[in-house]
Write a protein that holds these residues in place. Sequence first.
Motif, mmCIF file in Angstrom:
data_model
loop_
_atom_site.group_PDB
_atom_site.id
_atom_site.type_symbol
_atom_site.label_atom_id
_atom_site.label_comp_id
_atom_site.label_asym_id
_atom_site.label_seq_id
_atom_site.Cartn_x
_atom_site.Cartn_y
_atom_site.Cartn_z
ATOM 1 N N PHE A 1 -2.992 -4.724 16.355
ATOM 2 C CA PHE A 1 -2.148 -3.762 15.641
ATOM 3 C C PHE A 1 -1.486 -4.411 14.430
ATOM 4 C CE2 PHE A 1 1.762 -1.454 14.793
ATOM 5 C CZ PHE A 1 1.289 -0.156 14.715
ATOM 6 N N LEU A 2 -0.827 -5.531 14.646
ATOM 7 C CA LEU A 2 -0.095 -6.182 13.557
ATOM 8 C C LEU A 2 -1.022 -6.741 12.478
ATOM 9 C CD1 LEU A 2 2.656 -7.981 15.645
ATOM 10 C CD2 LEU A 2 2.907 -5.925 14.243
ATOM 11 N N GLY A 3 -2.163 -7.312 12.890
ATOM 12 C CA GLY A 3 -3.121 -7.836 11.911
ATOM 13 C C GLY A 3 -3.713 -6.739 11.047
ATOM 14 N N THR A 4 -4.071 -5.634 11.671
ATOM 15 C CA THR A 4 -4.628 -4.507 10.924
ATOM 16 C C THR A 4 -3.585 -3.913 9.995
ATOM 17 O OG1 THR A 4 -6.095 -4.025 12.777
ATOM 18 C CG2 THR A 4 -5.796 -2.287 11.159
ATOM 19 N N LEU A 5 -2.376 -3.779 10.491
ATOM 20 C CA LEU A 5 -1.290 -3.244 9.670
ATOM 21 C C LEU A 5 -1.011 -4.159 8.475
ATOM 22 C CD1 LEU A 5 0.608 -0.813 9.780
ATOM 23 C CD2 LEU A 5 2.258 -2.264 10.939
ATOM 24 N N TRP A 6 -0.983 -5.459 8.719
ATOM 25 C CA TRP A 6 -0.727 -6.408 7.636
ATOM 26 C C TRP A 6 -1.818 -6.332 6.572
ATOM 27 C CZ3 TRP A 6 -3.246 -10.580 5.512
ATOM 28 C CH2 TRP A 6 -2.504 -11.338 4.609
ATOM 29 N N CYS A 7 -3.072 -6.328 7.015
ATOM 30 C CA CYS A 7 -4.192 -6.265 6.053
ATOM 31 C C CYS A 7 -4.118 -5.015 5.189
ATOM 32 C CB CYS A 7 -5.527 -6.277 6.786
ATOM 33 S SG CYS A 7 -6.018 -7.897 7.342
ATOM 34 N N ASN A 8 -3.833 -3.885 5.814
ATOM 35 C CA ASN A 8 -3.816 -2.628 5.076
ATOM 36 C C ASN A 8 -2.592 -2.471 4.187
ATOM 37 O OD1 ASN A 8 -6.192 -0.984 5.687
ATOM 38 N ND2 ASN A 8 -5.540 -1.307 7.780
ATOM 39 N N LYS A 9 -1.522 -3.132 4.516
ATOM 40 C CA LYS A 9 -0.301 -2.995 3.707
ATOM 41 C C LYS A 9 -0.192 -4.040 2.606
ATOM 42 C CE LYS A 9 2.684 -0.126 6.109
ATOM 43 N NZ LYS A 9 3.312 0.939 5.386
ATOM 44 N N MET A 10 -0.685 -5.232 2.842
ATOM 45 C CA MET A 10 -0.374 -6.332 1.938
ATOM 46 C C MET A 10 -1.520 -6.785 1.036
ATOM 47 S SD MET A 10 2.703 -6.516 2.659
ATOM 48 C CE MET A 10 3.408 -7.992 1.982
ATOM 49 N N LYS B 1 -11.882 -3.209 -1.026
ATOM 50 C CA LYS B 1 -13.015 -3.576 -0.180
ATOM 51 C C LYS B 1 -12.556 -4.381 1.032
ATOM 52 C CE LYS B 1 -16.295 -3.546 -3.955
ATOM 53 N NZ LYS B 1 -17.135 -4.315 -4.848
ATOM 54 N N ILE B 2 -11.622 -5.297 0.817
ATOM 55 C CA ILE B 2 -11.097 -6.075 1.942
ATOM 56 C C ILE B 2 -10.309 -5.168 2.883
ATOM 57 C CG2 ILE B 2 -9.528 -7.939 2.589
ATOM 58 C CD1 ILE B 2 -10.346 -9.349 -0.003
ATOM 59 N N ASP C 1 0.833 -1.192 0.000
ATOM 60 C CA ASP C 1 0.000 0.000 0.000
ATOM 61 C C ASP C 1 0.872 1.248 0.000
ATOM 62 O OD1 ASP C 1 -2.189 1.627 0.155
ATOM 63 O OD2 ASP C 1 -2.314 1.514 2.328
ATOM 64 N N LYS C 2 0.554 2.176 -0.881
ATOM 65 C CA LYS C 2 1.322 3.412 -0.967
ATOM 66 C C LYS C 2 0.541 4.580 -0.372
ATOM 67 C CE LYS C 2 3.758 1.761 -4.905
ATOM 68 N NZ LYS C 2 3.514 1.316 -6.224
ATOM 69 N N ASN C 3 -0.215 4.326 0.664
ATOM 70 C CA ASN C 3 -1.040 5.360 1.270
ATOM 71 C C ASN C 3 -0.365 6.034 2.445
ATOM 72 O OD1 ASN C 3 -3.396 5.289 -0.362
ATOM 73 N ND2 ASN C 3 -3.777 3.265 0.456
ATOM 74 N N ILE D 1 -13.982 5.225 3.596
ATOM 75 C CA ILE D 1 -13.778 6.526 2.950
ATOM 76 C C ILE D 1 -12.363 6.627 2.390
ATOM 77 C CG2 ILE D 1 -13.512 8.994 3.428
ATOM 78 C CD1 ILE D 1 -15.928 8.786 5.243
ATOM 79 N N HIS D 2 -11.397 6.131 3.143
ATOM 80 C CA HIS D 2 -10.010 6.242 2.689
ATOM 81 C C HIS D 2 -9.739 5.415 1.435
ATOM 82 C CE1 HIS D 2 -5.734 6.977 3.018
ATOM 83 N NE2 HIS D 2 -5.554 5.699 2.741
ATOM 84 N N TYR D 3 -10.249 4.210 1.386
ATOM 85 C CA TYR D 3 -9.927 3.310 0.283
ATOM 86 C C TYR D 3 -10.907 3.352 -0.879
ATOM 87 C CZ TYR D 3 -6.256 1.280 3.093
ATOM 88 O OH TYR D 3 -5.125 1.095 3.827
#
Length: 157
Positions: free
Chosen positions: A60-69, A74-75, A4-6, A121-123
Amino acid sequence: MKIDKNGLFPVKIAFFNTLGFFYIIASTAYVDPRLSTHIVWGARHYRFGYWVLLYSPFIFLGTLWCNKMLDSWKIKAVCPSLILAFFGACSLPFFRPEMPHSGIVGWLLPYCLASLFISWIHYFPIEPNWVKDSEIDRQLRVERIKEIATLWRTVAF
């Protein structure tokens, strides 16, 4: 997998969810044993109440992983709130006799909805190619921009 480049958004939403979970669980574990005036249950002492806070790094780590990878927007939008809801549900058996614990559920549900709303909203993909499309009448493009502005004002309200 696509990274993710956000910028800092994945870290911010992971921190938001972790802090919310930490606050909800810690306040319940701290306040409930001191409530002597609760009509139904009285003071409730939770043997593993503070130990449930060890779920926080996984949130923290699960949310970070989902958003980055993950690739699908939608997911990415739904995943943070689902992780928070999952760990909130996993914490409920430790806060008995009240099942489900109304304080935890009552605060976790709006927190999950806020997380879902912020991530959505962000994605949400906005493809404004039609703004510069000369085949579409200029007045139609202006009206479409007005509709979008009205929509987001309503959402913000």
